[in-house]
Design an enzyme around this catalytic site. Structure first.
Site, mmCIF file in Angstrom:
data_model
loop_
_atom_site.group_PDB
_atom_site.id
_atom_site.type_symbol
_atom_site.label_atom_id
_atom_site.label_comp_id
_atom_site.label_asym_id
_atom_site.label_seq_id
_atom_site.Cartn_x
_atom_site.Cartn_y
_atom_site.Cartn_z
ATOM 1 N N SER A 77 0.985 3.068 11.156
ATOM 2 C CA SER A 77 0.752 2.578 12.524
ATOM 3 C C SER A 77 2.024 1.959 13.075
ATOM 4 C CB SER A 77 -0.364 1.527 12.528
ATOM 5 O OG SER A 77 -1.559 2.070 12.022
ATOM 6 N N HIS A 111 -5.058 7.737 8.556
ATOM 7 C CA HIS A 111 -6.316 7.002 8.353
ATOM 8 C C HIS A 111 -7.503 7.975 8.367
ATOM 9 C CE1 HIS A 111 -4.185 3.348 10.294
ATOM 10 N NE2 HIS A 111 -4.369 3.041 9.028
ATOM 11 N N LYS A 114 -0.415 -11.415 14.394
ATOM 12 C CA LYS A 114 0.418 -10.254 14.713
ATOM 13 C C LYS A 114 0.422 -10.041 16.222
ATOM 14 C CE LYS A 114 0.232 -7.403 10.542
ATOM 15 N NZ LYS A 114 -0.182 -6.092 10.030
ATOM 16 N N ARG A 145 0.121 6.337 0.335
ATOM 17 C CA ARG A 145 0.901 7.448 0.873
ATOM 18 C C ARG A 145 2.003 7.851 -0.087
ATOM 19 N NH1 ARG A 145 1.661 4.026 6.199
ATOM 20 N NH2 ARG A 145 1.969 2.600 4.484
HETATM 21 O O1 PNS Z 1 -3.688 -1.736 7.599
HETATM 22 P P1 PNS Z 1 -3.062 -2.850 6.837
HETATM 23 O O2 PNS Z 1 -2.346 -3.784 7.769
HETATM 24 O O3 PNS Z 1 -2.199 -2.362 5.714
HETATM 25 O O4 PNS Z 1 -4.268 -3.670 6.163
HETATM 26 C C1 PNS Z 1 -4.018 -4.820 5.405
HETATM 27 C C2 PNS Z 1 -5.330 -5.580 5.128
HETATM 28 C C3 PNS Z 1 -6.090 -5.843 6.418
HETATM 29 C C4 PNS Z 1 -6.196 -4.767 4.212
HETATM 30 C C5 PNS Z 1 -4.926 -6.913 4.444
HETATM 31 O O5 PNS Z 1 -3.963 -7.563 5.192
HETATM 32 C C6 PNS Z 1 -6.125 -7.824 4.257
HETATM 33 O O6 PNS Z 1 -6.973 -7.577 3.423
HETATM 34 N N1 PNS Z 1 -6.198 -8.900 5.081
HETATM 35 C C7 PNS Z 1 -7.318 -9.811 5.127
HETATM 36 C C8 PNS Z 1 -6.976 -11.143 4.491
HETATM 37 C C9 PNS Z 1 -7.067 -11.036 2.980
HETATM 38 O O7 PNS Z 1 -8.095 -10.729 2.409
HETATM 39 N N2 PNS Z 1 -5.929 -11.307 2.326
HETATM 40 C C10 PNS Z 1 -5.819 -11.255 0.895
HETATM 41 C C11 PNS Z 1 -5.637 -9.821 0.406
HETATM 42 S S1 PNS Z 1 -5.653 -9.785 -1.336
#
Ligand code: PNS
Length: 169
Positions: free
Chosen positions: A132, A17, A41, A94
């Site tokens: 993570s 990150h 989660k 990645r």
């Molecule tokens: O670090 P991560 O867990 O890969 O992040 C994922 C994240 C937080 C970017 C994704 O889950 C997200 O955007 N969640 C918020 C809800 C949302 O907008 N969902 C639709 C995504 S198109």
């Protein structure tokens, strides 16, 4: 003012990150590191712990200006990006395995907020396997994660495990 959000769970922040944040700094005036509040989660760290850790690790002020901001959000990333006046959503890639999921998210976010672009940045090869989830698993099972997460994060993880350090390899 070019502003981007960098959304994620950050449970916990990894050196991968940090690498993405460093790479995005020359591209934007301000980056909002947006920690998702996801009660579904079962996190290792609370959102408050995660935001506090990020704030402690990152030099948030550069030349008297706050270029990195830490915030948390719930709901849609696209809504949060619009509310913060961001032009872009940063995501790190990645390996090719990330691409399909990231593509779907980026296209959905673009549908929700057509004016906001997703910017994909490539993480350094040395972090191509760092996530993570993997860090938590390895650490919880007694493995070492030094060099893969910031020292402060490692110390806080140790605190969660009762302060024990695994034996040297
Ligand atoms: O670090 P991560 O867990 O890969 O992040 C994922 C994240 C937080 C970017 C994704 O889950 C997200 O955007 N969640 C918020 C809800 C949302 O907008 N969902 C639709 C995504 S198109």
């Amino acid at each position: 003012m070019r502003r981007a959000i960098f959304p994620g769970s950050f449970d916990p922040l990894t050196n991968g990150h940090l690498d993405i944040i460093r790479r995005s700094l020359p591209l934007f005036d301000e980056i909002v590191i947006a920690v998702l509040q996801n009660p579904g989660k079962n996190p290792m760290f609370s959102v408050e712990e995660r935001t506090a850790m990020i704030g402690e690790i990152l030099p948030l002020v550069e030349d008297g200006r706050c270029r990195l901001v830490v915030d948390s959000f719930s709901g849609l990333t696209a809504d949060f990006a619009r509310r913060r006046g961001a032009q872009a959503i940063i995501r790190g890639i990645r390996a090719v395995a990330d691409y399909e999921y990231e593509l779907r998210m980026a296209l959905m976010n673009r549908r929700l907020e057509p004016a906001i672009e997703t910017v994909f940045l490539l993480a350094a090869e040395e972090f191509s396997y760092v996530s993570s989830t993997l860090m938590k698993e390895v650490f919880t099972l007694g493995g070492r994660v030094e060099g893969l997460v910031p020292e402060l994060v490692e110390a806080k993880m140790r605190g969660k495990r009762g302060g024990q350090t695994p034996p040297a390899a």
